[in-house]
Scaffold this active site. Structure first.
Site, PDB file in Angstrom:
ATOM      1  N   ARG A  51       0.873  -1.195   0.000  1.00 32.81           N
ATOM      2  CA  ARG A  51       0.000   0.000   0.000  1.00 32.81           C
ATOM      3  C   ARG A  51       0.896   1.227   0.000  1.00 32.81           C
ATOM      4  O   ARG A  51       2.096   1.148   0.168  1.00 32.81           O
ATOM      5  CB  ARG A  51      -1.037  -0.011   1.124  1.00 32.81           C
ATOM      6  CG  ARG A  51      -0.647  -0.469   2.456  1.00 32.81           C
ATOM      7  CD  ARG A  51       0.332   0.379   3.245  1.00 32.81           C
ATOM      8  NE  ARG A  51       0.033   1.799   3.237  1.00 32.81           N
ATOM      9  CZ  ARG A  51       0.938   2.753   3.407  1.00 32.81           C
ATOM     10  NH1 ARG A  51       2.231   2.452   3.567  1.00 32.81           N
ATOM     11  NH2 ARG A  51       0.626   4.017   3.410  1.00 32.81           N
ATOM     12  N   GLY A  52       0.212   2.374  -0.204  1.00 29.79           N
ATOM     13  CA  GLY A  52       0.991   3.610  -0.340  1.00 29.79           C
ATOM     14  C   GLY A  52       1.120   3.922  -1.822  1.00 29.79           C
ATOM     15  O   GLY A  52       1.415   3.029  -2.627  1.00 29.79           O
ATOM     16  N   ALA A  53       0.895   5.199  -2.166  1.00 31.06           N
ATOM     17  CA  ALA A  53       0.760   5.571  -3.581  1.00 31.06           C
ATOM     18  C   ALA A  53       1.901   5.061  -4.485  1.00 31.06           C
ATOM     19  O   ALA A  53       1.663   4.435  -5.526  1.00 31.06           O
ATOM     20  CB  ALA A  53       0.645   7.083  -3.671  1.00 31.06           C
ATOM     21  N   ARG A  91      -7.369  -0.447  -7.029  1.00 34.73           N
ATOM     22  CA  ARG A  91      -7.592   0.693  -6.120  1.00 34.73           C
ATOM     23  C   ARG A  91      -7.732   1.952  -6.980  1.00 34.73           C
ATOM     24  O   ARG A  91      -6.861   2.228  -7.814  1.00 34.73           O
ATOM     25  CB  ARG A  91      -6.432   0.832  -5.113  1.00 34.73           C
ATOM     26  CG  ARG A  91      -6.369  -0.365  -4.160  1.00 34.73           C
ATOM     27  CD  ARG A  91      -5.520  -0.079  -2.950  1.00 34.73           C
ATOM     28  NE  ARG A  91      -6.153   0.878  -2.071  1.00 34.73           N
ATOM     29  CZ  ARG A  91      -5.509   1.489  -1.063  1.00 34.73           C
ATOM     30  NH1 ARG A  91      -4.242   1.219  -0.830  1.00 34.73           N
ATOM     31  NH2 ARG A  91      -6.131   2.348  -0.285  1.00 34.73           N
ATOM     32  N   GLN A 190      -2.236   3.364   9.675  1.00 34.06           N
ATOM     33  CA  GLN A 190      -0.939   3.385   8.961  1.00 34.06           C
ATOM     34  C   GLN A 190       0.104   4.215   9.709  1.00 34.06           C
ATOM     35  O   GLN A 190       1.303   3.975   9.589  1.00 34.06           O
ATOM     36  CB  GLN A 190      -1.096   3.957   7.539  1.00 34.06           C
ATOM     37  CG  GLN A 190      -1.804   3.044   6.563  1.00 34.06           C
ATOM     38  CD  GLN A 190      -3.281   3.356   6.481  1.00 34.06           C
ATOM     39  OE1 GLN A 190      -3.878   3.795   7.465  1.00 34.06           O
ATOM     40  NE2 GLN A 190      -3.886   3.109   5.339  1.00 34.06           N
ATOM     41  N   ASP A 231      -2.109  11.114  -2.815  1.00 32.08           N
ATOM     42  CA  ASP A 231      -2.463   9.990  -3.685  1.00 32.08           C
ATOM     43  C   ASP A 231      -2.803  10.452  -5.097  1.00 32.08           C
ATOM     44  O   ASP A 231      -2.571   9.742  -6.058  1.00 32.08           O
ATOM     45  CB  ASP A 231      -3.613   9.197  -3.056  1.00 32.08           C
ATOM     46  CG  ASP A 231      -3.130   8.491  -1.808  1.00 32.08           C
ATOM     47  OD1 ASP A 231      -2.621   7.370  -1.929  1.00 32.08           O
ATOM     48  OD2 ASP A 231      -3.167   9.099  -0.727  1.00 32.08           O
ATOM     49  N   ASN A 241      -5.605  12.752  -0.301  1.00 29.62           N
ATOM     50  CA  ASN A 241      -4.690  11.977   0.541  1.00 29.62           C
ATOM     51  C   ASN A 241      -5.536  11.243   1.579  1.00 29.62           C
ATOM     52  O   ASN A 241      -6.768  11.382   1.616  1.00 29.62           O
ATOM     53  CB  ASN A 241      -3.667  12.906   1.205  1.00 29.62           C
ATOM     54  CG  ASN A 241      -2.522  12.131   1.839  1.00 29.62           C
ATOM     55  OD1 ASN A 241      -1.921  11.266   1.181  1.00 29.62           O
ATOM     56  ND2 ASN A 241      -2.230  12.372   3.091  1.00 29.62           N
ATOM     57  N   LYS A 242      -4.894  10.466   2.400  1.00 29.83           N
ATOM     58  CA  LYS A 242      -5.589   9.624   3.388  1.00 29.83           C
ATOM     59  C   LYS A 242      -6.646  10.426   4.159  1.00 29.83           C
ATOM     60  O   LYS A 242      -6.404  11.564   4.549  1.00 29.83           O
ATOM     61  CB  LYS A 242      -4.536   9.036   4.337  1.00 29.83           C
ATOM     62  CG  LYS A 242      -5.062   8.119   5.412  1.00 29.83           C
ATOM     63  CD  LYS A 242      -5.899   6.989   4.858  1.00 29.83           C
ATOM     64  CE  LYS A 242      -5.178   6.125   3.865  1.00 29.83           C
ATOM     65  NZ  LYS A 242      -6.097   5.225   3.096  1.00 29.83           N
TER      66      LYS A 242
HETATM   67  O1  MRU Z   1      -2.413   3.086   2.893  1.00 32.04           O
HETATM   68  P1  MRU Z   1      -3.096   3.566   1.686  1.00 32.04           P
HETATM   69  O2  MRU Z   1      -2.542   2.993   0.394  1.00 32.04           O
HETATM   70  O3  MRU Z   1      -4.584   3.523   1.715  1.00 32.04           O
HETATM   71  O4  MRU Z   1      -2.879   5.112   1.712  1.00 32.04           O
HETATM   72  C1  MRU Z   1      -2.295   5.795   0.752  1.00 32.04           C
HETATM   73  C2  MRU Z   1      -1.249   6.501   1.374  1.00 32.04           C
HETATM   74  O5  MRU Z   1      -0.185   5.947   1.492  1.00 32.04           O
HETATM   75  C3  MRU Z   1      -1.464   7.791   2.009  1.00 32.04           C
HETATM   76  O6  MRU Z   1      -2.618   8.451   1.680  1.00 32.04           O
HETATM   77  C4  MRU Z   1      -0.242   8.605   1.873  1.00 32.04           C
HETATM   78  O7  MRU Z   1      -0.285   9.668   2.714  1.00 32.04           O
HETATM   79  C5  MRU Z   1      -0.054   9.049   0.447  1.00 32.04           C
HETATM   80  S1  MRU Z   1       1.561   9.048  -0.035  1.00 32.04           S
HETATM   81  C6  MRU Z   1       1.987   7.425  -0.173  1.00 32.04           C
END
Ligand code: MRU
Length: 349
Positions: A51-53, A91, A190, A231, A241-242
């Site tokens: 996970r993570g962009a 996703r 996270q 993201d 973003n998250k």
């Molecule tokens: O853990 P996720 O894939 O749902 O979240 C995405 C992210 O990693 C975050 O939003 C993060 O801050 C963006 S940058 C990788």
């Protein structure tokens, strides 16, 4: 990044298999997960094993390469196109996923070798860009800085280094005194699980805070700057973003604290004119209703943490309007979150 004494990337490819750090077990267990087919890699992305962009971008690029490597000759192109749409349906929000799949697909139309080489390039660039973001970001931090971050945009969220945490790592190397307030980041934590694990491994002083503690800390003058990842960034600078990032941005503005987004240019989507067009993923309500952790014997367990029978709503991301963002730190330097500056940035070599 070093785990124990061994250097790891978050995701990589060997032969026709994709390997990744199994993030849904962290911080309780450290394991490497193998995906033998593009479909295995799709499942790993959907289930957030990776996970993570940036990391899902690299994994999706490798999955596309796996499709070219393993799909046979009968109706090959049709099946590869289906594989592309399977990967893209894992996703919806992170722009890097679509960016990587498109690059690898186009290369694969020329040859399978080119698809593999392109997937490797996407992953290598992700790492190089993160390092450059770290350098630009570190220059923004004072000799002593208390930084708030949300979710995990560290090395686990990319192939290496990360974005929001790269400036922290680099500033530390430069001898600066940085302290990180880590938002726990419900529902999947996270921050509490991954960012805290990363910072502890790297010896960076930090503390995990509940998501609703940020306002109080800002009011007490304890936060000097906020840095988060992204993201997807629309052409006008609105940033997905998250979930929870928007609240931090509004608070930062209210308390006069700089709020930075750190993201590579592969996160910008010039086809989204504003944040309203960014698709927001909605995930299973179980992620809100249940939490996973370890029991007294160290065994992983899943427990219900809400009132039995009540439903939950689980939007995975929110959109921060550009007006709340002090600047976006990219591998090409810092840019203000407005249409013209972003357009110029995207044309820059
Ligand atoms: O853990 P996720 O894939 O749902 O979240 C995405 C992210 O990693 C975050 O939003 C993060 O801050 C963006 S940058 C990788």
């Amino acid at each position: 990044m070093l785990v124990g004494n061994k250097e790891y990337k978050t995701v990589w490819m060997e032969g026709t298999s994709v390997f990744m750090i199994q993030q849904n077990l962290l911080p309780f267990e450290f394991k490497v997960h193998e995906c033998k087919t593009y479909w295995d890699t799709c499942i790993a992305i959907t289930d957030m094993v990776v996970r993570g962009a940036g990391a899902i971008g690299a994994a999706a690029g490798f999955a596309m390469a796996q499709a070219f490597l393993t799909i046979g000759t009968k109706e090959r192109l049709k099946m590869i196109r289906e594989a592309r749409s399977d990967i893209e349906n894992t996703r919806p929000t992170a722009r890097n996923l679509f960016y990587a799949v498109d690059r690898v697909y186009r290369a694969g139309l020329e040859s399978t070798e080119k698809a593999v080489a392109e997937a490797e390039s996407v992953a290598r660039e992700d790492e190089e860009n993160s390092k450059a973001i770290g350098e630009y970001g570190a220059a923004l931090t004072n000799e002593k800085a208390n930084i708030l971050t949300h979710c995990n945009a560290g090395w686990l969220a990319f192939v290496d280094y990360g974005t929001a945490l790269a400036p922290v790592y680099l500033a530390r190397e430069q001898g600066k005194e940085v302290f990180v307030y880590v938002d726990e980041t419900r529902p999947r934590a996270q921050g509490g699980r991954l960012t805290a694990w990363e910072l502890k491994n790297a010896g960076v002083p930090h503390v995990i805070i509940p998501d609703n503690a940020a306002a109080s800390l800002m009011a007490q003058g304890k936060i000097d700057m906020v840095i988060t990842g992204a993201d997807r960034i629309a052409a006008n600078g609105d940033t997905a973003n998250k979930i929870g990032t928007l609240g931090r941005a509004i608070l930062a503005k209210a308390f006069g604290i700089p709020f930075y987004i750190a993201a590579p240019t592969s996160t910008f989507d010039m086809n989204c004119a504003t944040g309203r067009e960014i698709p927001i993923e909605e995930r299973s309500q179980d992620e809100v209703l249940y939490q996973t952790g370890t029991d007294a014997n160290g065994h992983l367990i899943k427990v219900l943490v809400c009132s039995p029978g009540s439903p939950a709503y689980n939007p995975a991301f929110d959109v921060t309007p550009a007006r709340y963002i002090t600047g976006i730190i990219t591998e090409k330097g810092m840019v203000t979150a407005d249409r013209l500056s972003i357009k110029k940035l995207m044309k820059k070599d």
